[in-house]
Write a protein that holds these residues in place. Structure first.
Motif, PDB file in Angstrom:
ATOM      1  N   CYS A 102     -23.916  19.216 -41.451  1.00 15.66           N
ATOM      2  CA  CYS A 102     -22.505  19.586 -41.373  1.00 15.66           C
ATOM      3  C   CYS A 102     -21.608  18.418 -41.802  1.00 15.66           C
ATOM      4  O   CYS A 102     -22.052  17.274 -41.923  1.00 15.66           O
ATOM      5  CB  CYS A 102     -22.133  20.076 -39.976  1.00 15.66           C
TER       6      CYS A 102
ATOM      7  N   CYS B 251     -21.627  15.337 -39.538  1.00 19.23           N
ATOM      8  CA  CYS B 251     -22.861  14.532 -39.491  1.00 19.23           C
ATOM      9  C   CYS B 251     -23.176  13.856 -40.818  1.00 19.23           C
ATOM     10  O   CYS B 251     -23.956  12.905 -40.871  1.00 19.23           O
ATOM     11  CB  CYS B 251     -24.045  15.408 -39.092  1.00 19.23           C
TER      12      CYS B 251
ATOM     13  N   CYS C 189     -26.048  23.350 -38.169  1.00 17.88           N
ATOM     14  CA  CYS C 189     -26.207  22.010 -38.741  1.00 17.88           C
ATOM     15  C   CYS C 189     -27.666  21.570 -38.591  1.00 17.88           C
ATOM     16  O   CYS C 189     -28.194  21.528 -37.475  1.00 17.88           O
ATOM     17  CB  CYS C 189     -25.289  21.028 -38.028  1.00 17.88           C
TER      18      CYS C 189
ATOM     19  N   GLU D 293     -28.112  18.453 -36.273  1.00 17.12           N
ATOM     20  CA  GLU D 293     -27.890  18.660 -34.831  1.00 17.12           C
ATOM     21  C   GLU D 293     -28.910  19.593 -34.193  1.00 17.12           C
ATOM     22  O   GLU D 293     -29.259  19.421 -33.024  1.00 17.12           O
ATOM     23  CB  GLU D 293     -26.482  19.214 -34.590  1.00 17.12           C
TER      24      GLU D 293
HETATM   25 ZN   LIG Z   1     -23.750  18.299 -37.667  1.00 19.79          ZN
END
Ligand SMILES: [Zn+2]
Length: 243
Positions: free
Chosen positions: A161, A164, A215, A218
Motif C-alpha cells: 500500500c 508501506c 496490503c 501488512e
Molecule cells: Zn500497507
C-alpha cells in the motif's frame, strides 16, 4: 483444504471469466504456498502448489501462459500456452487460455473487455509503473485490437500500500508529486493511483477499476511480501482466462 483465492467483485460478475489471486494459504503441509519461480523453495513443491491452485479454479495446467518478469514495459499478444521470456504483460483473445502474473508487492493488474473478448495481465511494480507498462499495453489494445474504453473492467489485486511503500528521494522524484508523500526521512508513492491515473487519462471510468485494499506488506498471515520477507518470500500468482 482448499486454497484461499482472492477475487474482484467487478470481474466476478462475468460468468465466462475465470480469475483469482493466490494467497499464502493453499495446502496442509505448506502454509507458505509459494507459486513462483524466484524463491528458495524447491521446484517440485512449486509445481505441486500450482496444480492445487489451478485445480481449484478448474484450469488445465497445459493451457497456462507464464511470463519471466523483469520489471520492464514489454507486453506480448499471445495465442498459445508458453513461457514468455523477459516480459511483463500479456494480452489474448483466445478462449481457454489462462494468463499469469507473479507477484509479491508489485500490483497484479487483470483486465477484461467484455465487448471484444480481450483479456490481459500486467505486472506493475514501481519500475513498471514508471515505465508505463499498463499505459503501453492498453494503448496497444485500443489501437490494434479496438479495446472498448467503456466496456473494459480492471482489477488491481493486492499490492504494497501507499503507506508501506517507502522509498528514497531518487525513486520518489520519478513520480508526479500528487502521488508522493513525505514520511519522516523517506517518501511514499501511491502506485495504484499512478496507474489509475494512466487509465483515467485514456478515458476509462474509475468505477470500472477495482483497486484491492489488501496490503501485501501488512497482511503477513495471508499475503507474500518481498519487502517484508526478503529472500524467504514466496510468490503469489494472479490469473485470468475466458472459458
Ligand atoms: Zn500497507
Amino acid at each position: 483444504m482448499k486454497p484461499v483465492i482472492i477475487k474482484s467483485y467487478l470481474l466476478s460478475q462475468f460468468s465466462e471469466i475465470v480469475h483469482g489471486i493466490s494467497t499464502k494459504i493453499g495446502s496442509v503441509n505448506d502454509f507458505n504456498f509459494n507459486l513462483g519461480n524466484f524463491s528458495n523453495q524447491q521446484n517440485d513443491i512449486k509445481e505441486k502448489n500450482r496444480k492445487i491452485f489451478f485445480d481449484a479454479l478448474n484450469i488445465d495446467l497445459k493451457r497456462v501462459v507464464y511470463q519471466q518478469q523483469v520489471h520492464s514495459n514489454k507486453f506480448t499478444l499471445v495465442n498459445e500456452p508458453k513461457l514468455e521470456k523477459e516480459n511483463d504483460a500479456l494480452i489474448t483473445t483466445q478462449k481457454n487460455l489462462f494468463l499469469v502474473v507473479t507477484i509479491a508487492d508489485c500490483i497484479p493488474i487483470l483486465f477484461y473487455d467484455r465487448t471484444n473478448q480481450i483479456i490481459g495481465v500486467v505486472h506493475a511494480g514501481w519500475r513498471g509503473t514508471y515505465s508505463k507498462i499498463l499505459l503501453s499495453t492498453i494503448e496497444f489494445a485500443i489501437t490494434e485490437m479496438k479495446l472498448s474504453i467503456n466496456d473494459t473492467f480492471f482489477y488491481f489485486g493486492p499490492s504494497i500500500c501507499s503507506n508501506c511503500f517507502e522509498v528514497d528521494e531518487d525513486v520518489a522524484q520519478l513520480f508526479d508529486s500528487k502521488f508522493v508523500k513525505k514520511k519522516e526521512k523517506k517518501f511514499t508513492v501511491d502506485l495504484p493511483q499512478v496507474n489509475l491515473n494512466y487509465l483515467m487519462k485514456l478515458g476509462f471510468n474509475p468505477s470500472n477499476v477495482h483497486i484491492s485494499r489488501l496490503c501485501t506488506f501488512e497482511c503477513s498471515s495471508l499475503l507474500h511480501s518481498y519487502r517484508r520477507d526478503k529472500e524467504n518470500s514466496g510468490r503469489m500468482i494472479g490469473v485470468i482466462g475466458i472459458r
